[in-house]
Scaffold this active site. Structure first.
Site, PDB file in Angstrom:
ATOM      1  N   ASP A 135      13.001   4.886  -8.909  1.00 18.84           N
ATOM      2  CA  ASP A 135      14.072   5.760  -8.420  1.00 18.84           C
ATOM      3  C   ASP A 135      15.455   5.319  -8.884  1.00 18.84           C
ATOM      4  O   ASP A 135      16.352   6.150  -9.083  1.00 18.84           O
ATOM      5  CB  ASP A 135      14.046   5.829  -6.898  1.00 18.84           C
ATOM      6  CG  ASP A 135      12.913   6.702  -6.375  1.00 18.84           C
ATOM      7  OD1 ASP A 135      12.160   7.243  -7.208  1.00 18.84           O
ATOM      8  OD2 ASP A 135      12.782   6.831  -5.142  1.00 18.84           O
TER       9      ASP A 135
ATOM     10  N   LYS B 221      -0.100   3.619   0.472  1.00 15.56           N
ATOM     11  CA  LYS B 221       0.120   3.100   1.838  1.00 15.56           C
ATOM     12  C   LYS B 221       1.622   3.030   2.092  1.00 15.56           C
ATOM     13  O   LYS B 221       2.283   2.100   1.679  1.00 15.56           O
ATOM     14  CB  LYS B 221      -0.506   1.721   2.014  1.00 15.56           C
ATOM     15  CG  LYS B 221      -0.324   1.153   3.419  1.00 15.56           C
ATOM     16  CD  LYS B 221      -0.935  -0.226   3.543  1.00 15.56           C
ATOM     17  CE  LYS B 221      -0.669  -0.810   4.927  1.00 15.56           C
ATOM     18  NZ  LYS B 221       0.749  -1.080   5.168  1.00 15.56           N
TER      19      LYS B 221
ATOM     20  N   SER C 213       1.286  -0.711  -0.660  1.00 19.11           N
ATOM     21  CA  SER C 213       2.264  -1.215   0.302  1.00 19.11           C
ATOM     22  C   SER C 213       3.471  -1.847  -0.386  1.00 19.11           C
ATOM     23  O   SER C 213       4.250  -1.164  -1.035  1.00 19.11           O
ATOM     24  CB  SER C 213       1.569  -2.198   1.249  1.00 19.11           C
ATOM     25  OG  SER C 213       2.395  -2.532   2.329  1.00 19.11           O
TER      26      SER C 213
END
Length: 440
Positions: A304, A318, A293
């Protein structure tokens, strides 16, 4: 058994029309099928009249709501008064129990991760374990809330878990002694001069602020800071805002995460504010299958945005957002309302964050090298007065091989950065002459 009360009949009849929590956002919501509603009322009435034990209407309706939510996904749940209180304790960092984050899988309780320094961790519970029995009660058939209620209990009381683990031949039992769980969100230390370590155990209300303060303190105390290891292993997640604040502290700018859902308020983008507190110093993020999460939001954003290298094993996966919706009387529901995506438009739902460098956890044993003759052993050897004294050997390679590899990677990045900088600033006399008087 009494007939259905007038108020209950009215309540059930109201189900024939949609009464959404986000009513202003769903003006064209479809009405429920009347035939299915009739089936529901018939089943409800049969349970009231014929079930072997009498259950009052309020309890039956709560069971219906709980079953409705638990059928959606593992993270949508009904919150009674106790659950609401526990949710508040969980986000502030103190609660009672075993100290494990759990979910449902195949009708059993799956351990997402044990919490740092908790009874479960001390008893050897691992991420990925399946709990099939609580004392003598089978877990299959229980709701997640019912299982959690059993796992709670007074401090010092014992609970025997029957566990299935992929690496074991069959089920085995583990006795855990309940305690008050104190979750300390942030821990820091210096691994070696110039290389810092920050562990985030869980994302709580103050985690973002504490993380920024920890970075500033490290920069003040470690004047020659060369890099940071951010440990998110076995971090079950927590508050979305806290994870955004942590990623923001290490990003100069850019998208951190965005969410997509069916209603307008579930479609949101979160950006970093200007200013990287580490001014571009190298960062290695450690993750494993217990990183879930909010921990995955941080790892995905830094990966990224090319701000950090991710090392370890693939995370839990998740990729959904839950919204707590009050129903009144200190009750509510926790409903999955959106999926989140990393800056590169990746959904990690059921996939997880894949590390840039995969390092499996391992038990490392140093090999005996035996007696070797070196220059210093030869009689009459020349001394080196500038040689530094040999320090104590670290056992980090044996205690935590993933952290050891992260530290070595940071050192390598520092060495290559120094070499590159030297190549740019150091030129031969001939090169300087050519730069001063370029050829015509």
């Amino acid at each position: 058994m009494k007939p259905l009360s007038k108020s209950l009949l009215i309540t059930l009849a109201m189900l024939a029309g949609t009464i959404p929590a986000f009513a202003d956002e769903t003006p064209n919501a479809a009405r429920m099928p009347l035939e299915e509603l009739r089936h529901f009322t018939q089943a409800f009435d049969q349970i009231r009249q014929a079930y072997v034990e009498e259950i009052d209407d309020k309890a039956l309706l709560e069971m219906a709501i709980s079953g409705l939510l638990s059928s959606l996904d593992p993270h949508s749940v009904y919150l009674n008064e106790n659950d609401f209180e526990d949710l508040q304790e969980h986000t502030t960092g103190e609660f009672g129990g075993l100290g494990i984050e759990v979910g449902m899988e195949g009708g059993f309780i799956k351990v997402i991760t044990p919490i740092d320094d908790s009874p479960a961790q001390r008893a050897g519970i691992l991420a990925g374990d399946l709990i099939i029995k609580l004392d003598d009660q089978l877990v299959q058939g229980m709701t997640l809330s019912e299982a959690i209620e059993i796992m709670r209990g007074p401090r010092g009381s014992k609970l025997t878990l029957t566990i299935v683990r992929p690496s074991k031949d069959g089920p085995f039992k583990v006795e855990v002694i309940r305690d008050i769980i104190q979750v300390h969100s942030i821990r820091t230390r210096i691994l070696e001069p110039g290389f810092a370590y920050i562990r985030i155990a869980q994302f709580q209300e103050d985690t973002g602020t504490e993380f920024a303060e920890a970075l500033e303190k490290l920069l003040r105390e470690e004047k020659e800071l060369k890099g940071l290891v951010l440990d998110l292993r076995n971090n079950p997640g927590g508050l979305l805002n806290a994870s955004i604040e942590v990623a923001d502290a290490l990003l100069e700018e850019g998208l951190v995460v965005y969410t997509e859902g069916r209603i307008p308020s579930a479609n949101t983008q979160f950006y970093a504010s200007p200013g990287d507190l580490l001014n571009g110093l190298p960062v290695i993020v450690l993750i494993n299958e217990g990183s879930a999460s909010a921990a995955e939001i941080v790892a995905g954003a830094l990966q990224d945005q090319h701000r950090a290298l991710i090392l370890g094993t693939s995370s839990f996966g998740k990729g959904s957002v839950q919204t707590v919706i009050p129903l009144g009387d200190n009750r509510g529901i926790k409903l999955t309302t959106a999926r989140y995506f990393t800056p590169a438009k990746r959904s990690i739902q059921a996939e997880g964050i894949r590390p840039d460098i995969i390092v499996q956890p391992a038990e490392v044993r140093l090999l005996e090298t035996g007696e070797q003759v070196k220059e210093a052993n030869l009689a009459g050897h020349l001394t080196n007065e500038e040689a530094p004294a040999e320090g104590s050997k670290t056992d980090l390679s044996q205690a935590d091989n993933q952290l050891y590899e992260a530290l070595n990677l940071l050192k390598g990045i520092g060495i290559f950065s120094t070499i590159a900088a030297d190549r740019q600033t150091v030129a031969t006399p001939d090169q300087k002459a050519l730069e001063a008087d370029p050829p015509h």
